[in-house]
Design a protein around this motif. Structure first.
Motif, PDB file in Angstrom:
ATOM      1  N   LEU A  72       6.548  -9.513  -2.091  1.00 37.00           N
ATOM      2  CA  LEU A  72       5.561  -8.690  -1.253  1.00 37.00           C
ATOM      3  C   LEU A  72       5.347  -8.078  -1.784  1.00 37.00           C
ATOM      4  O   LEU A  72       6.414  -7.532  -2.919  1.00 37.00           O
ATOM      5  CB  LEU A  72       6.549  -8.152  -0.375  1.00 37.00           C
ATOM      6  CG  LEU A  72       7.543  -9.414   1.002  1.00 37.00           C
ATOM      7  CD1 LEU A  72       8.464  -8.595   1.766  1.00 37.00           C
ATOM      8  CD2 LEU A  72       6.860 -10.046   1.879  1.00 37.00           C
ATOM      9  N   GLU A  73       3.903  -7.209  -1.905  1.00 37.65           N
ATOM     10  CA  GLU A  73       3.915  -6.175  -2.594  1.00 37.65           C
ATOM     11  C   GLU A  73       3.078  -5.352  -1.288  1.00 37.65           C
ATOM     12  O   GLU A  73       2.303  -5.531  -0.817  1.00 37.65           O
ATOM     13  CB  GLU A  73       2.854  -6.687  -3.734  1.00 37.65           C
ATOM     14  CG  GLU A  73       1.985  -5.658  -4.724  1.00 37.65           C
ATOM     15  CD  GLU A  73       0.410  -6.457  -5.252  1.00 37.65           C
ATOM     16  OE1 GLU A  73      -0.143  -5.736  -6.125  1.00 37.65           O
ATOM     17  OE2 GLU A  73       0.917  -7.331  -6.160  1.00 37.65           O
ATOM     18  N   PHE A  74       3.655  -4.113  -2.266  1.00 38.27           N
ATOM     19  CA  PHE A  74       2.806  -2.771  -1.053  1.00 38.27           C
ATOM     20  C   PHE A  74       2.041  -1.928  -1.859  1.00 38.27           C
ATOM     21  O   PHE A  74       2.600  -1.730  -3.325  1.00 38.27           O
ATOM     22  CB  PHE A  74       4.099  -2.121  -0.493  1.00 38.27           C
ATOM     23  CG  PHE A  74       4.801  -2.664   0.460  1.00 38.27           C
ATOM     24  CD1 PHE A  74       5.010  -3.530   1.731  1.00 38.27           C
ATOM     25  CD2 PHE A  74       5.808  -3.489  -0.530  1.00 38.27           C
ATOM     26  CE1 PHE A  74       6.168  -3.665   2.330  1.00 38.27           C
ATOM     27  CE2 PHE A  74       7.111  -3.812   0.328  1.00 38.27           C
ATOM     28  CZ  PHE A  74       7.299  -4.329   1.870  1.00 38.27           C
ATOM     29  N   ARG A  75       0.913  -1.485  -0.863  1.00 36.56           N
ATOM     30  CA  ARG A  75      -0.108  -0.520  -2.055  1.00 36.56           C
ATOM     31  C   ARG A  75      -0.613  -0.277  -1.506  1.00 36.56           C
ATOM     32  O   ARG A  75      -0.473   0.429  -0.218  1.00 36.56           O
ATOM     33  CB  ARG A  75      -1.334  -1.344  -2.620  1.00 36.56           C
ATOM     34  CG  ARG A  75      -0.889  -2.441  -3.202  1.00 36.56           C
ATOM     35  CD  ARG A  75      -1.822  -2.908  -4.212  1.00 36.56           C
ATOM     36  NE  ARG A  75      -2.256  -4.206  -5.009  1.00 36.56           N
ATOM     37  CZ  ARG A  75      -1.803  -3.511  -7.226  1.00 36.56           C
ATOM     38  NH1 ARG A  75      -2.518  -2.470  -6.694  1.00 36.56           N
ATOM     39  NH2 ARG A  75      -1.109  -4.416  -7.208  1.00 36.56           N
ATOM     40  N   GLY A  76      -0.064   1.574  -1.300  1.00 34.91           N
ATOM     41  CA  GLY A  76      -0.618   3.222  -1.034  1.00 34.91           C
ATOM     42  C   GLY A  76      -1.218   3.940  -1.946  1.00 34.91           C
ATOM     43  O   GLY A  76      -0.659   4.071  -2.651  1.00 34.91           O
ATOM     44  N   GLU A  77      -1.182   4.892  -1.522  1.00 36.59           N
ATOM     45  CA  GLU A  77      -0.988   5.969  -1.747  1.00 36.59           C
ATOM     46  C   GLU A  77       0.341   7.183  -1.405  1.00 36.59           C
ATOM     47  O   GLU A  77       0.160   7.657  -2.325  1.00 36.59           O
ATOM     48  CB  GLU A  77      -2.756   7.463  -1.137  1.00 36.59           C
ATOM     49  CG  GLU A  77      -3.718   6.196  -1.814  1.00 36.59           C
ATOM     50  CD  GLU A  77      -4.113   6.955  -3.066  1.00 36.59           C
ATOM     51  OE1 GLU A  77      -3.472   8.225  -3.830  1.00 36.59           O
ATOM     52  OE2 GLU A  77      -4.237   5.887  -3.458  1.00 36.59           O
ATOM     53  N   PHE A  78       1.169   6.853  -0.815  1.00 41.95           N
ATOM     54  CA  PHE A  78       2.137   7.122  -0.596  1.00 41.95           C
ATOM     55  C   PHE A  78       3.065   6.484  -0.116  1.00 41.95           C
ATOM     56  O   PHE A  78       2.909   5.313   1.046  1.00 41.95           O
ATOM     57  CB  PHE A  78       2.148   8.141   1.043  1.00 41.95           C
ATOM     58  CG  PHE A  78       3.098   8.967   0.858  1.00 41.95           C
ATOM     59  CD1 PHE A  78       3.982   9.681  -0.163  1.00 41.95           C
ATOM     60  CD2 PHE A  78       4.138   8.171   1.914  1.00 41.95           C
ATOM     61  CE1 PHE A  78       5.386  10.267   0.640  1.00 41.95           C
ATOM     62  CE2 PHE A  78       5.366   8.588   2.316  1.00 41.95           C
ATOM     63  CZ  PHE A  78       6.438  10.357   2.089  1.00 41.95           C
ATOM     64  N   LEU A  79       4.438   5.805  -0.758  1.00 46.02           N
ATOM     65  CA  LEU A  79       4.888   4.832  -0.197  1.00 46.02           C
ATOM     66  C   LEU A  79       6.684   5.343  -0.405  1.00 46.02           C
ATOM     67  O   LEU A  79       6.753   6.312  -1.186  1.00 46.02           O
ATOM     68  CB  LEU A  79       5.649   4.406  -0.848  1.00 46.02           C
ATOM     69  CG  LEU A  79       3.498   2.697  -0.742  1.00 46.02           C
ATOM     70  CD1 LEU A  79       4.153   1.835  -2.001  1.00 46.02           C
ATOM     71  CD2 LEU A  79       4.030   2.209   0.692  1.00 46.02           C
TER      72      LEU A  79
END
Length: 226
Positions: A164-171
């Protein structure tokens, strides 16, 4: 009768004892030695009084300063590793600069790279322009080009776990009591070639369930026929 006979007639006169010599006065230093102890005691008293006047007064107790959010220490270009009771590597944090804030014991890390190894052997890696972590390194807030990768593996029951790979400006990543990744801002999830974009995210690792909210867009990778 001569003169000697006249002296013989004076009662109480002993002609055999010579006259006592006249005593000289004691030297001045002997007289001074009598008053020397008193003079020394006076000098000591004056010295004690002078020291008492010259000694600054004891500082008054200062009121305890309130704990502020200003950083109390820095670390630059550092690498910190933590180990479990058995001596196995548990987590590693690398960054350009870290700042500790004493008011809530949080640490801010610039250009952070984090690697966490769970007891099950699952590896999680995270990078961001800024990472804020709590005192026991169980909560990480990633801001700016945030990426969280949970490598594939197997569960305790032997079932496969996808990468799983999560991407964003805020995590926001929580490691305890359960693995959890959340965000209230747009986020992207990559899973086995599938791509999911959503406005918010709530992923629980113990249930392997991701909850997406808002506008959701899904791109599925074609599966090969069995």
């Amino acid at each position: 009768m001569n003169a000697e006979d006249d002296f013989d007639l004076i009662p109480g006169l002993d002609r055999s004892a010579p006259p006592e010599p006249r005593r000289r006065p004691a030297p001045w230093w002997d007289r001074l030695s009598i008053y020397l102890p008193i003079m020394l005691m006076g000098l000591l008293a004056l010295a004690s009084y002078w020291l008492l006047r010259a000694t600054p007064p004891a500082p008054e107790p200062q009121p305890e300063r309130p704990v502020t959010s200003e950083p109390d220490y820095f670390m630059r270009r550092f690498s910190v590793k933590s180990f479990d009771a058995a001596g196995q590597l548990k987590a590693e944090v690398i960054g350009d600069e870290a700042r500790h804030h004493p008011d809530d014991d949080r640490v801010e890390i610039d250009n952070a790279r984090i690697r966490n190894l769970a007891e099950s052997g699952a590896v999680m890696r995270a990078t961001a322009q800024r990472v804020t972590t709590n005192a026991d390194n169980t909560i990480f807030v990633l801001e700016g080009d945030a990426v969280v990768v949970r490598e594939g593996g197997r569960t305790d029951a032997g079932e496969p776990l996808p990468r799983l790979e999560f991407r964003g400006e805020f995590l926001r990543v929580e490691l305890e009591p359960v693995e959890r990744v959340t965000s209230d801002q747009p986020v992207e999830l990559l899973r086995n070639g599938d791509r999911i974009n959503a406005q918010t995210l709530d992923y629980r690792g113990d249930e392997q369930v991701a909850d997406f909210r808002g506008r959701v867009r899904v791109q599925l990778n074609p599966r090969a026929a069995p």
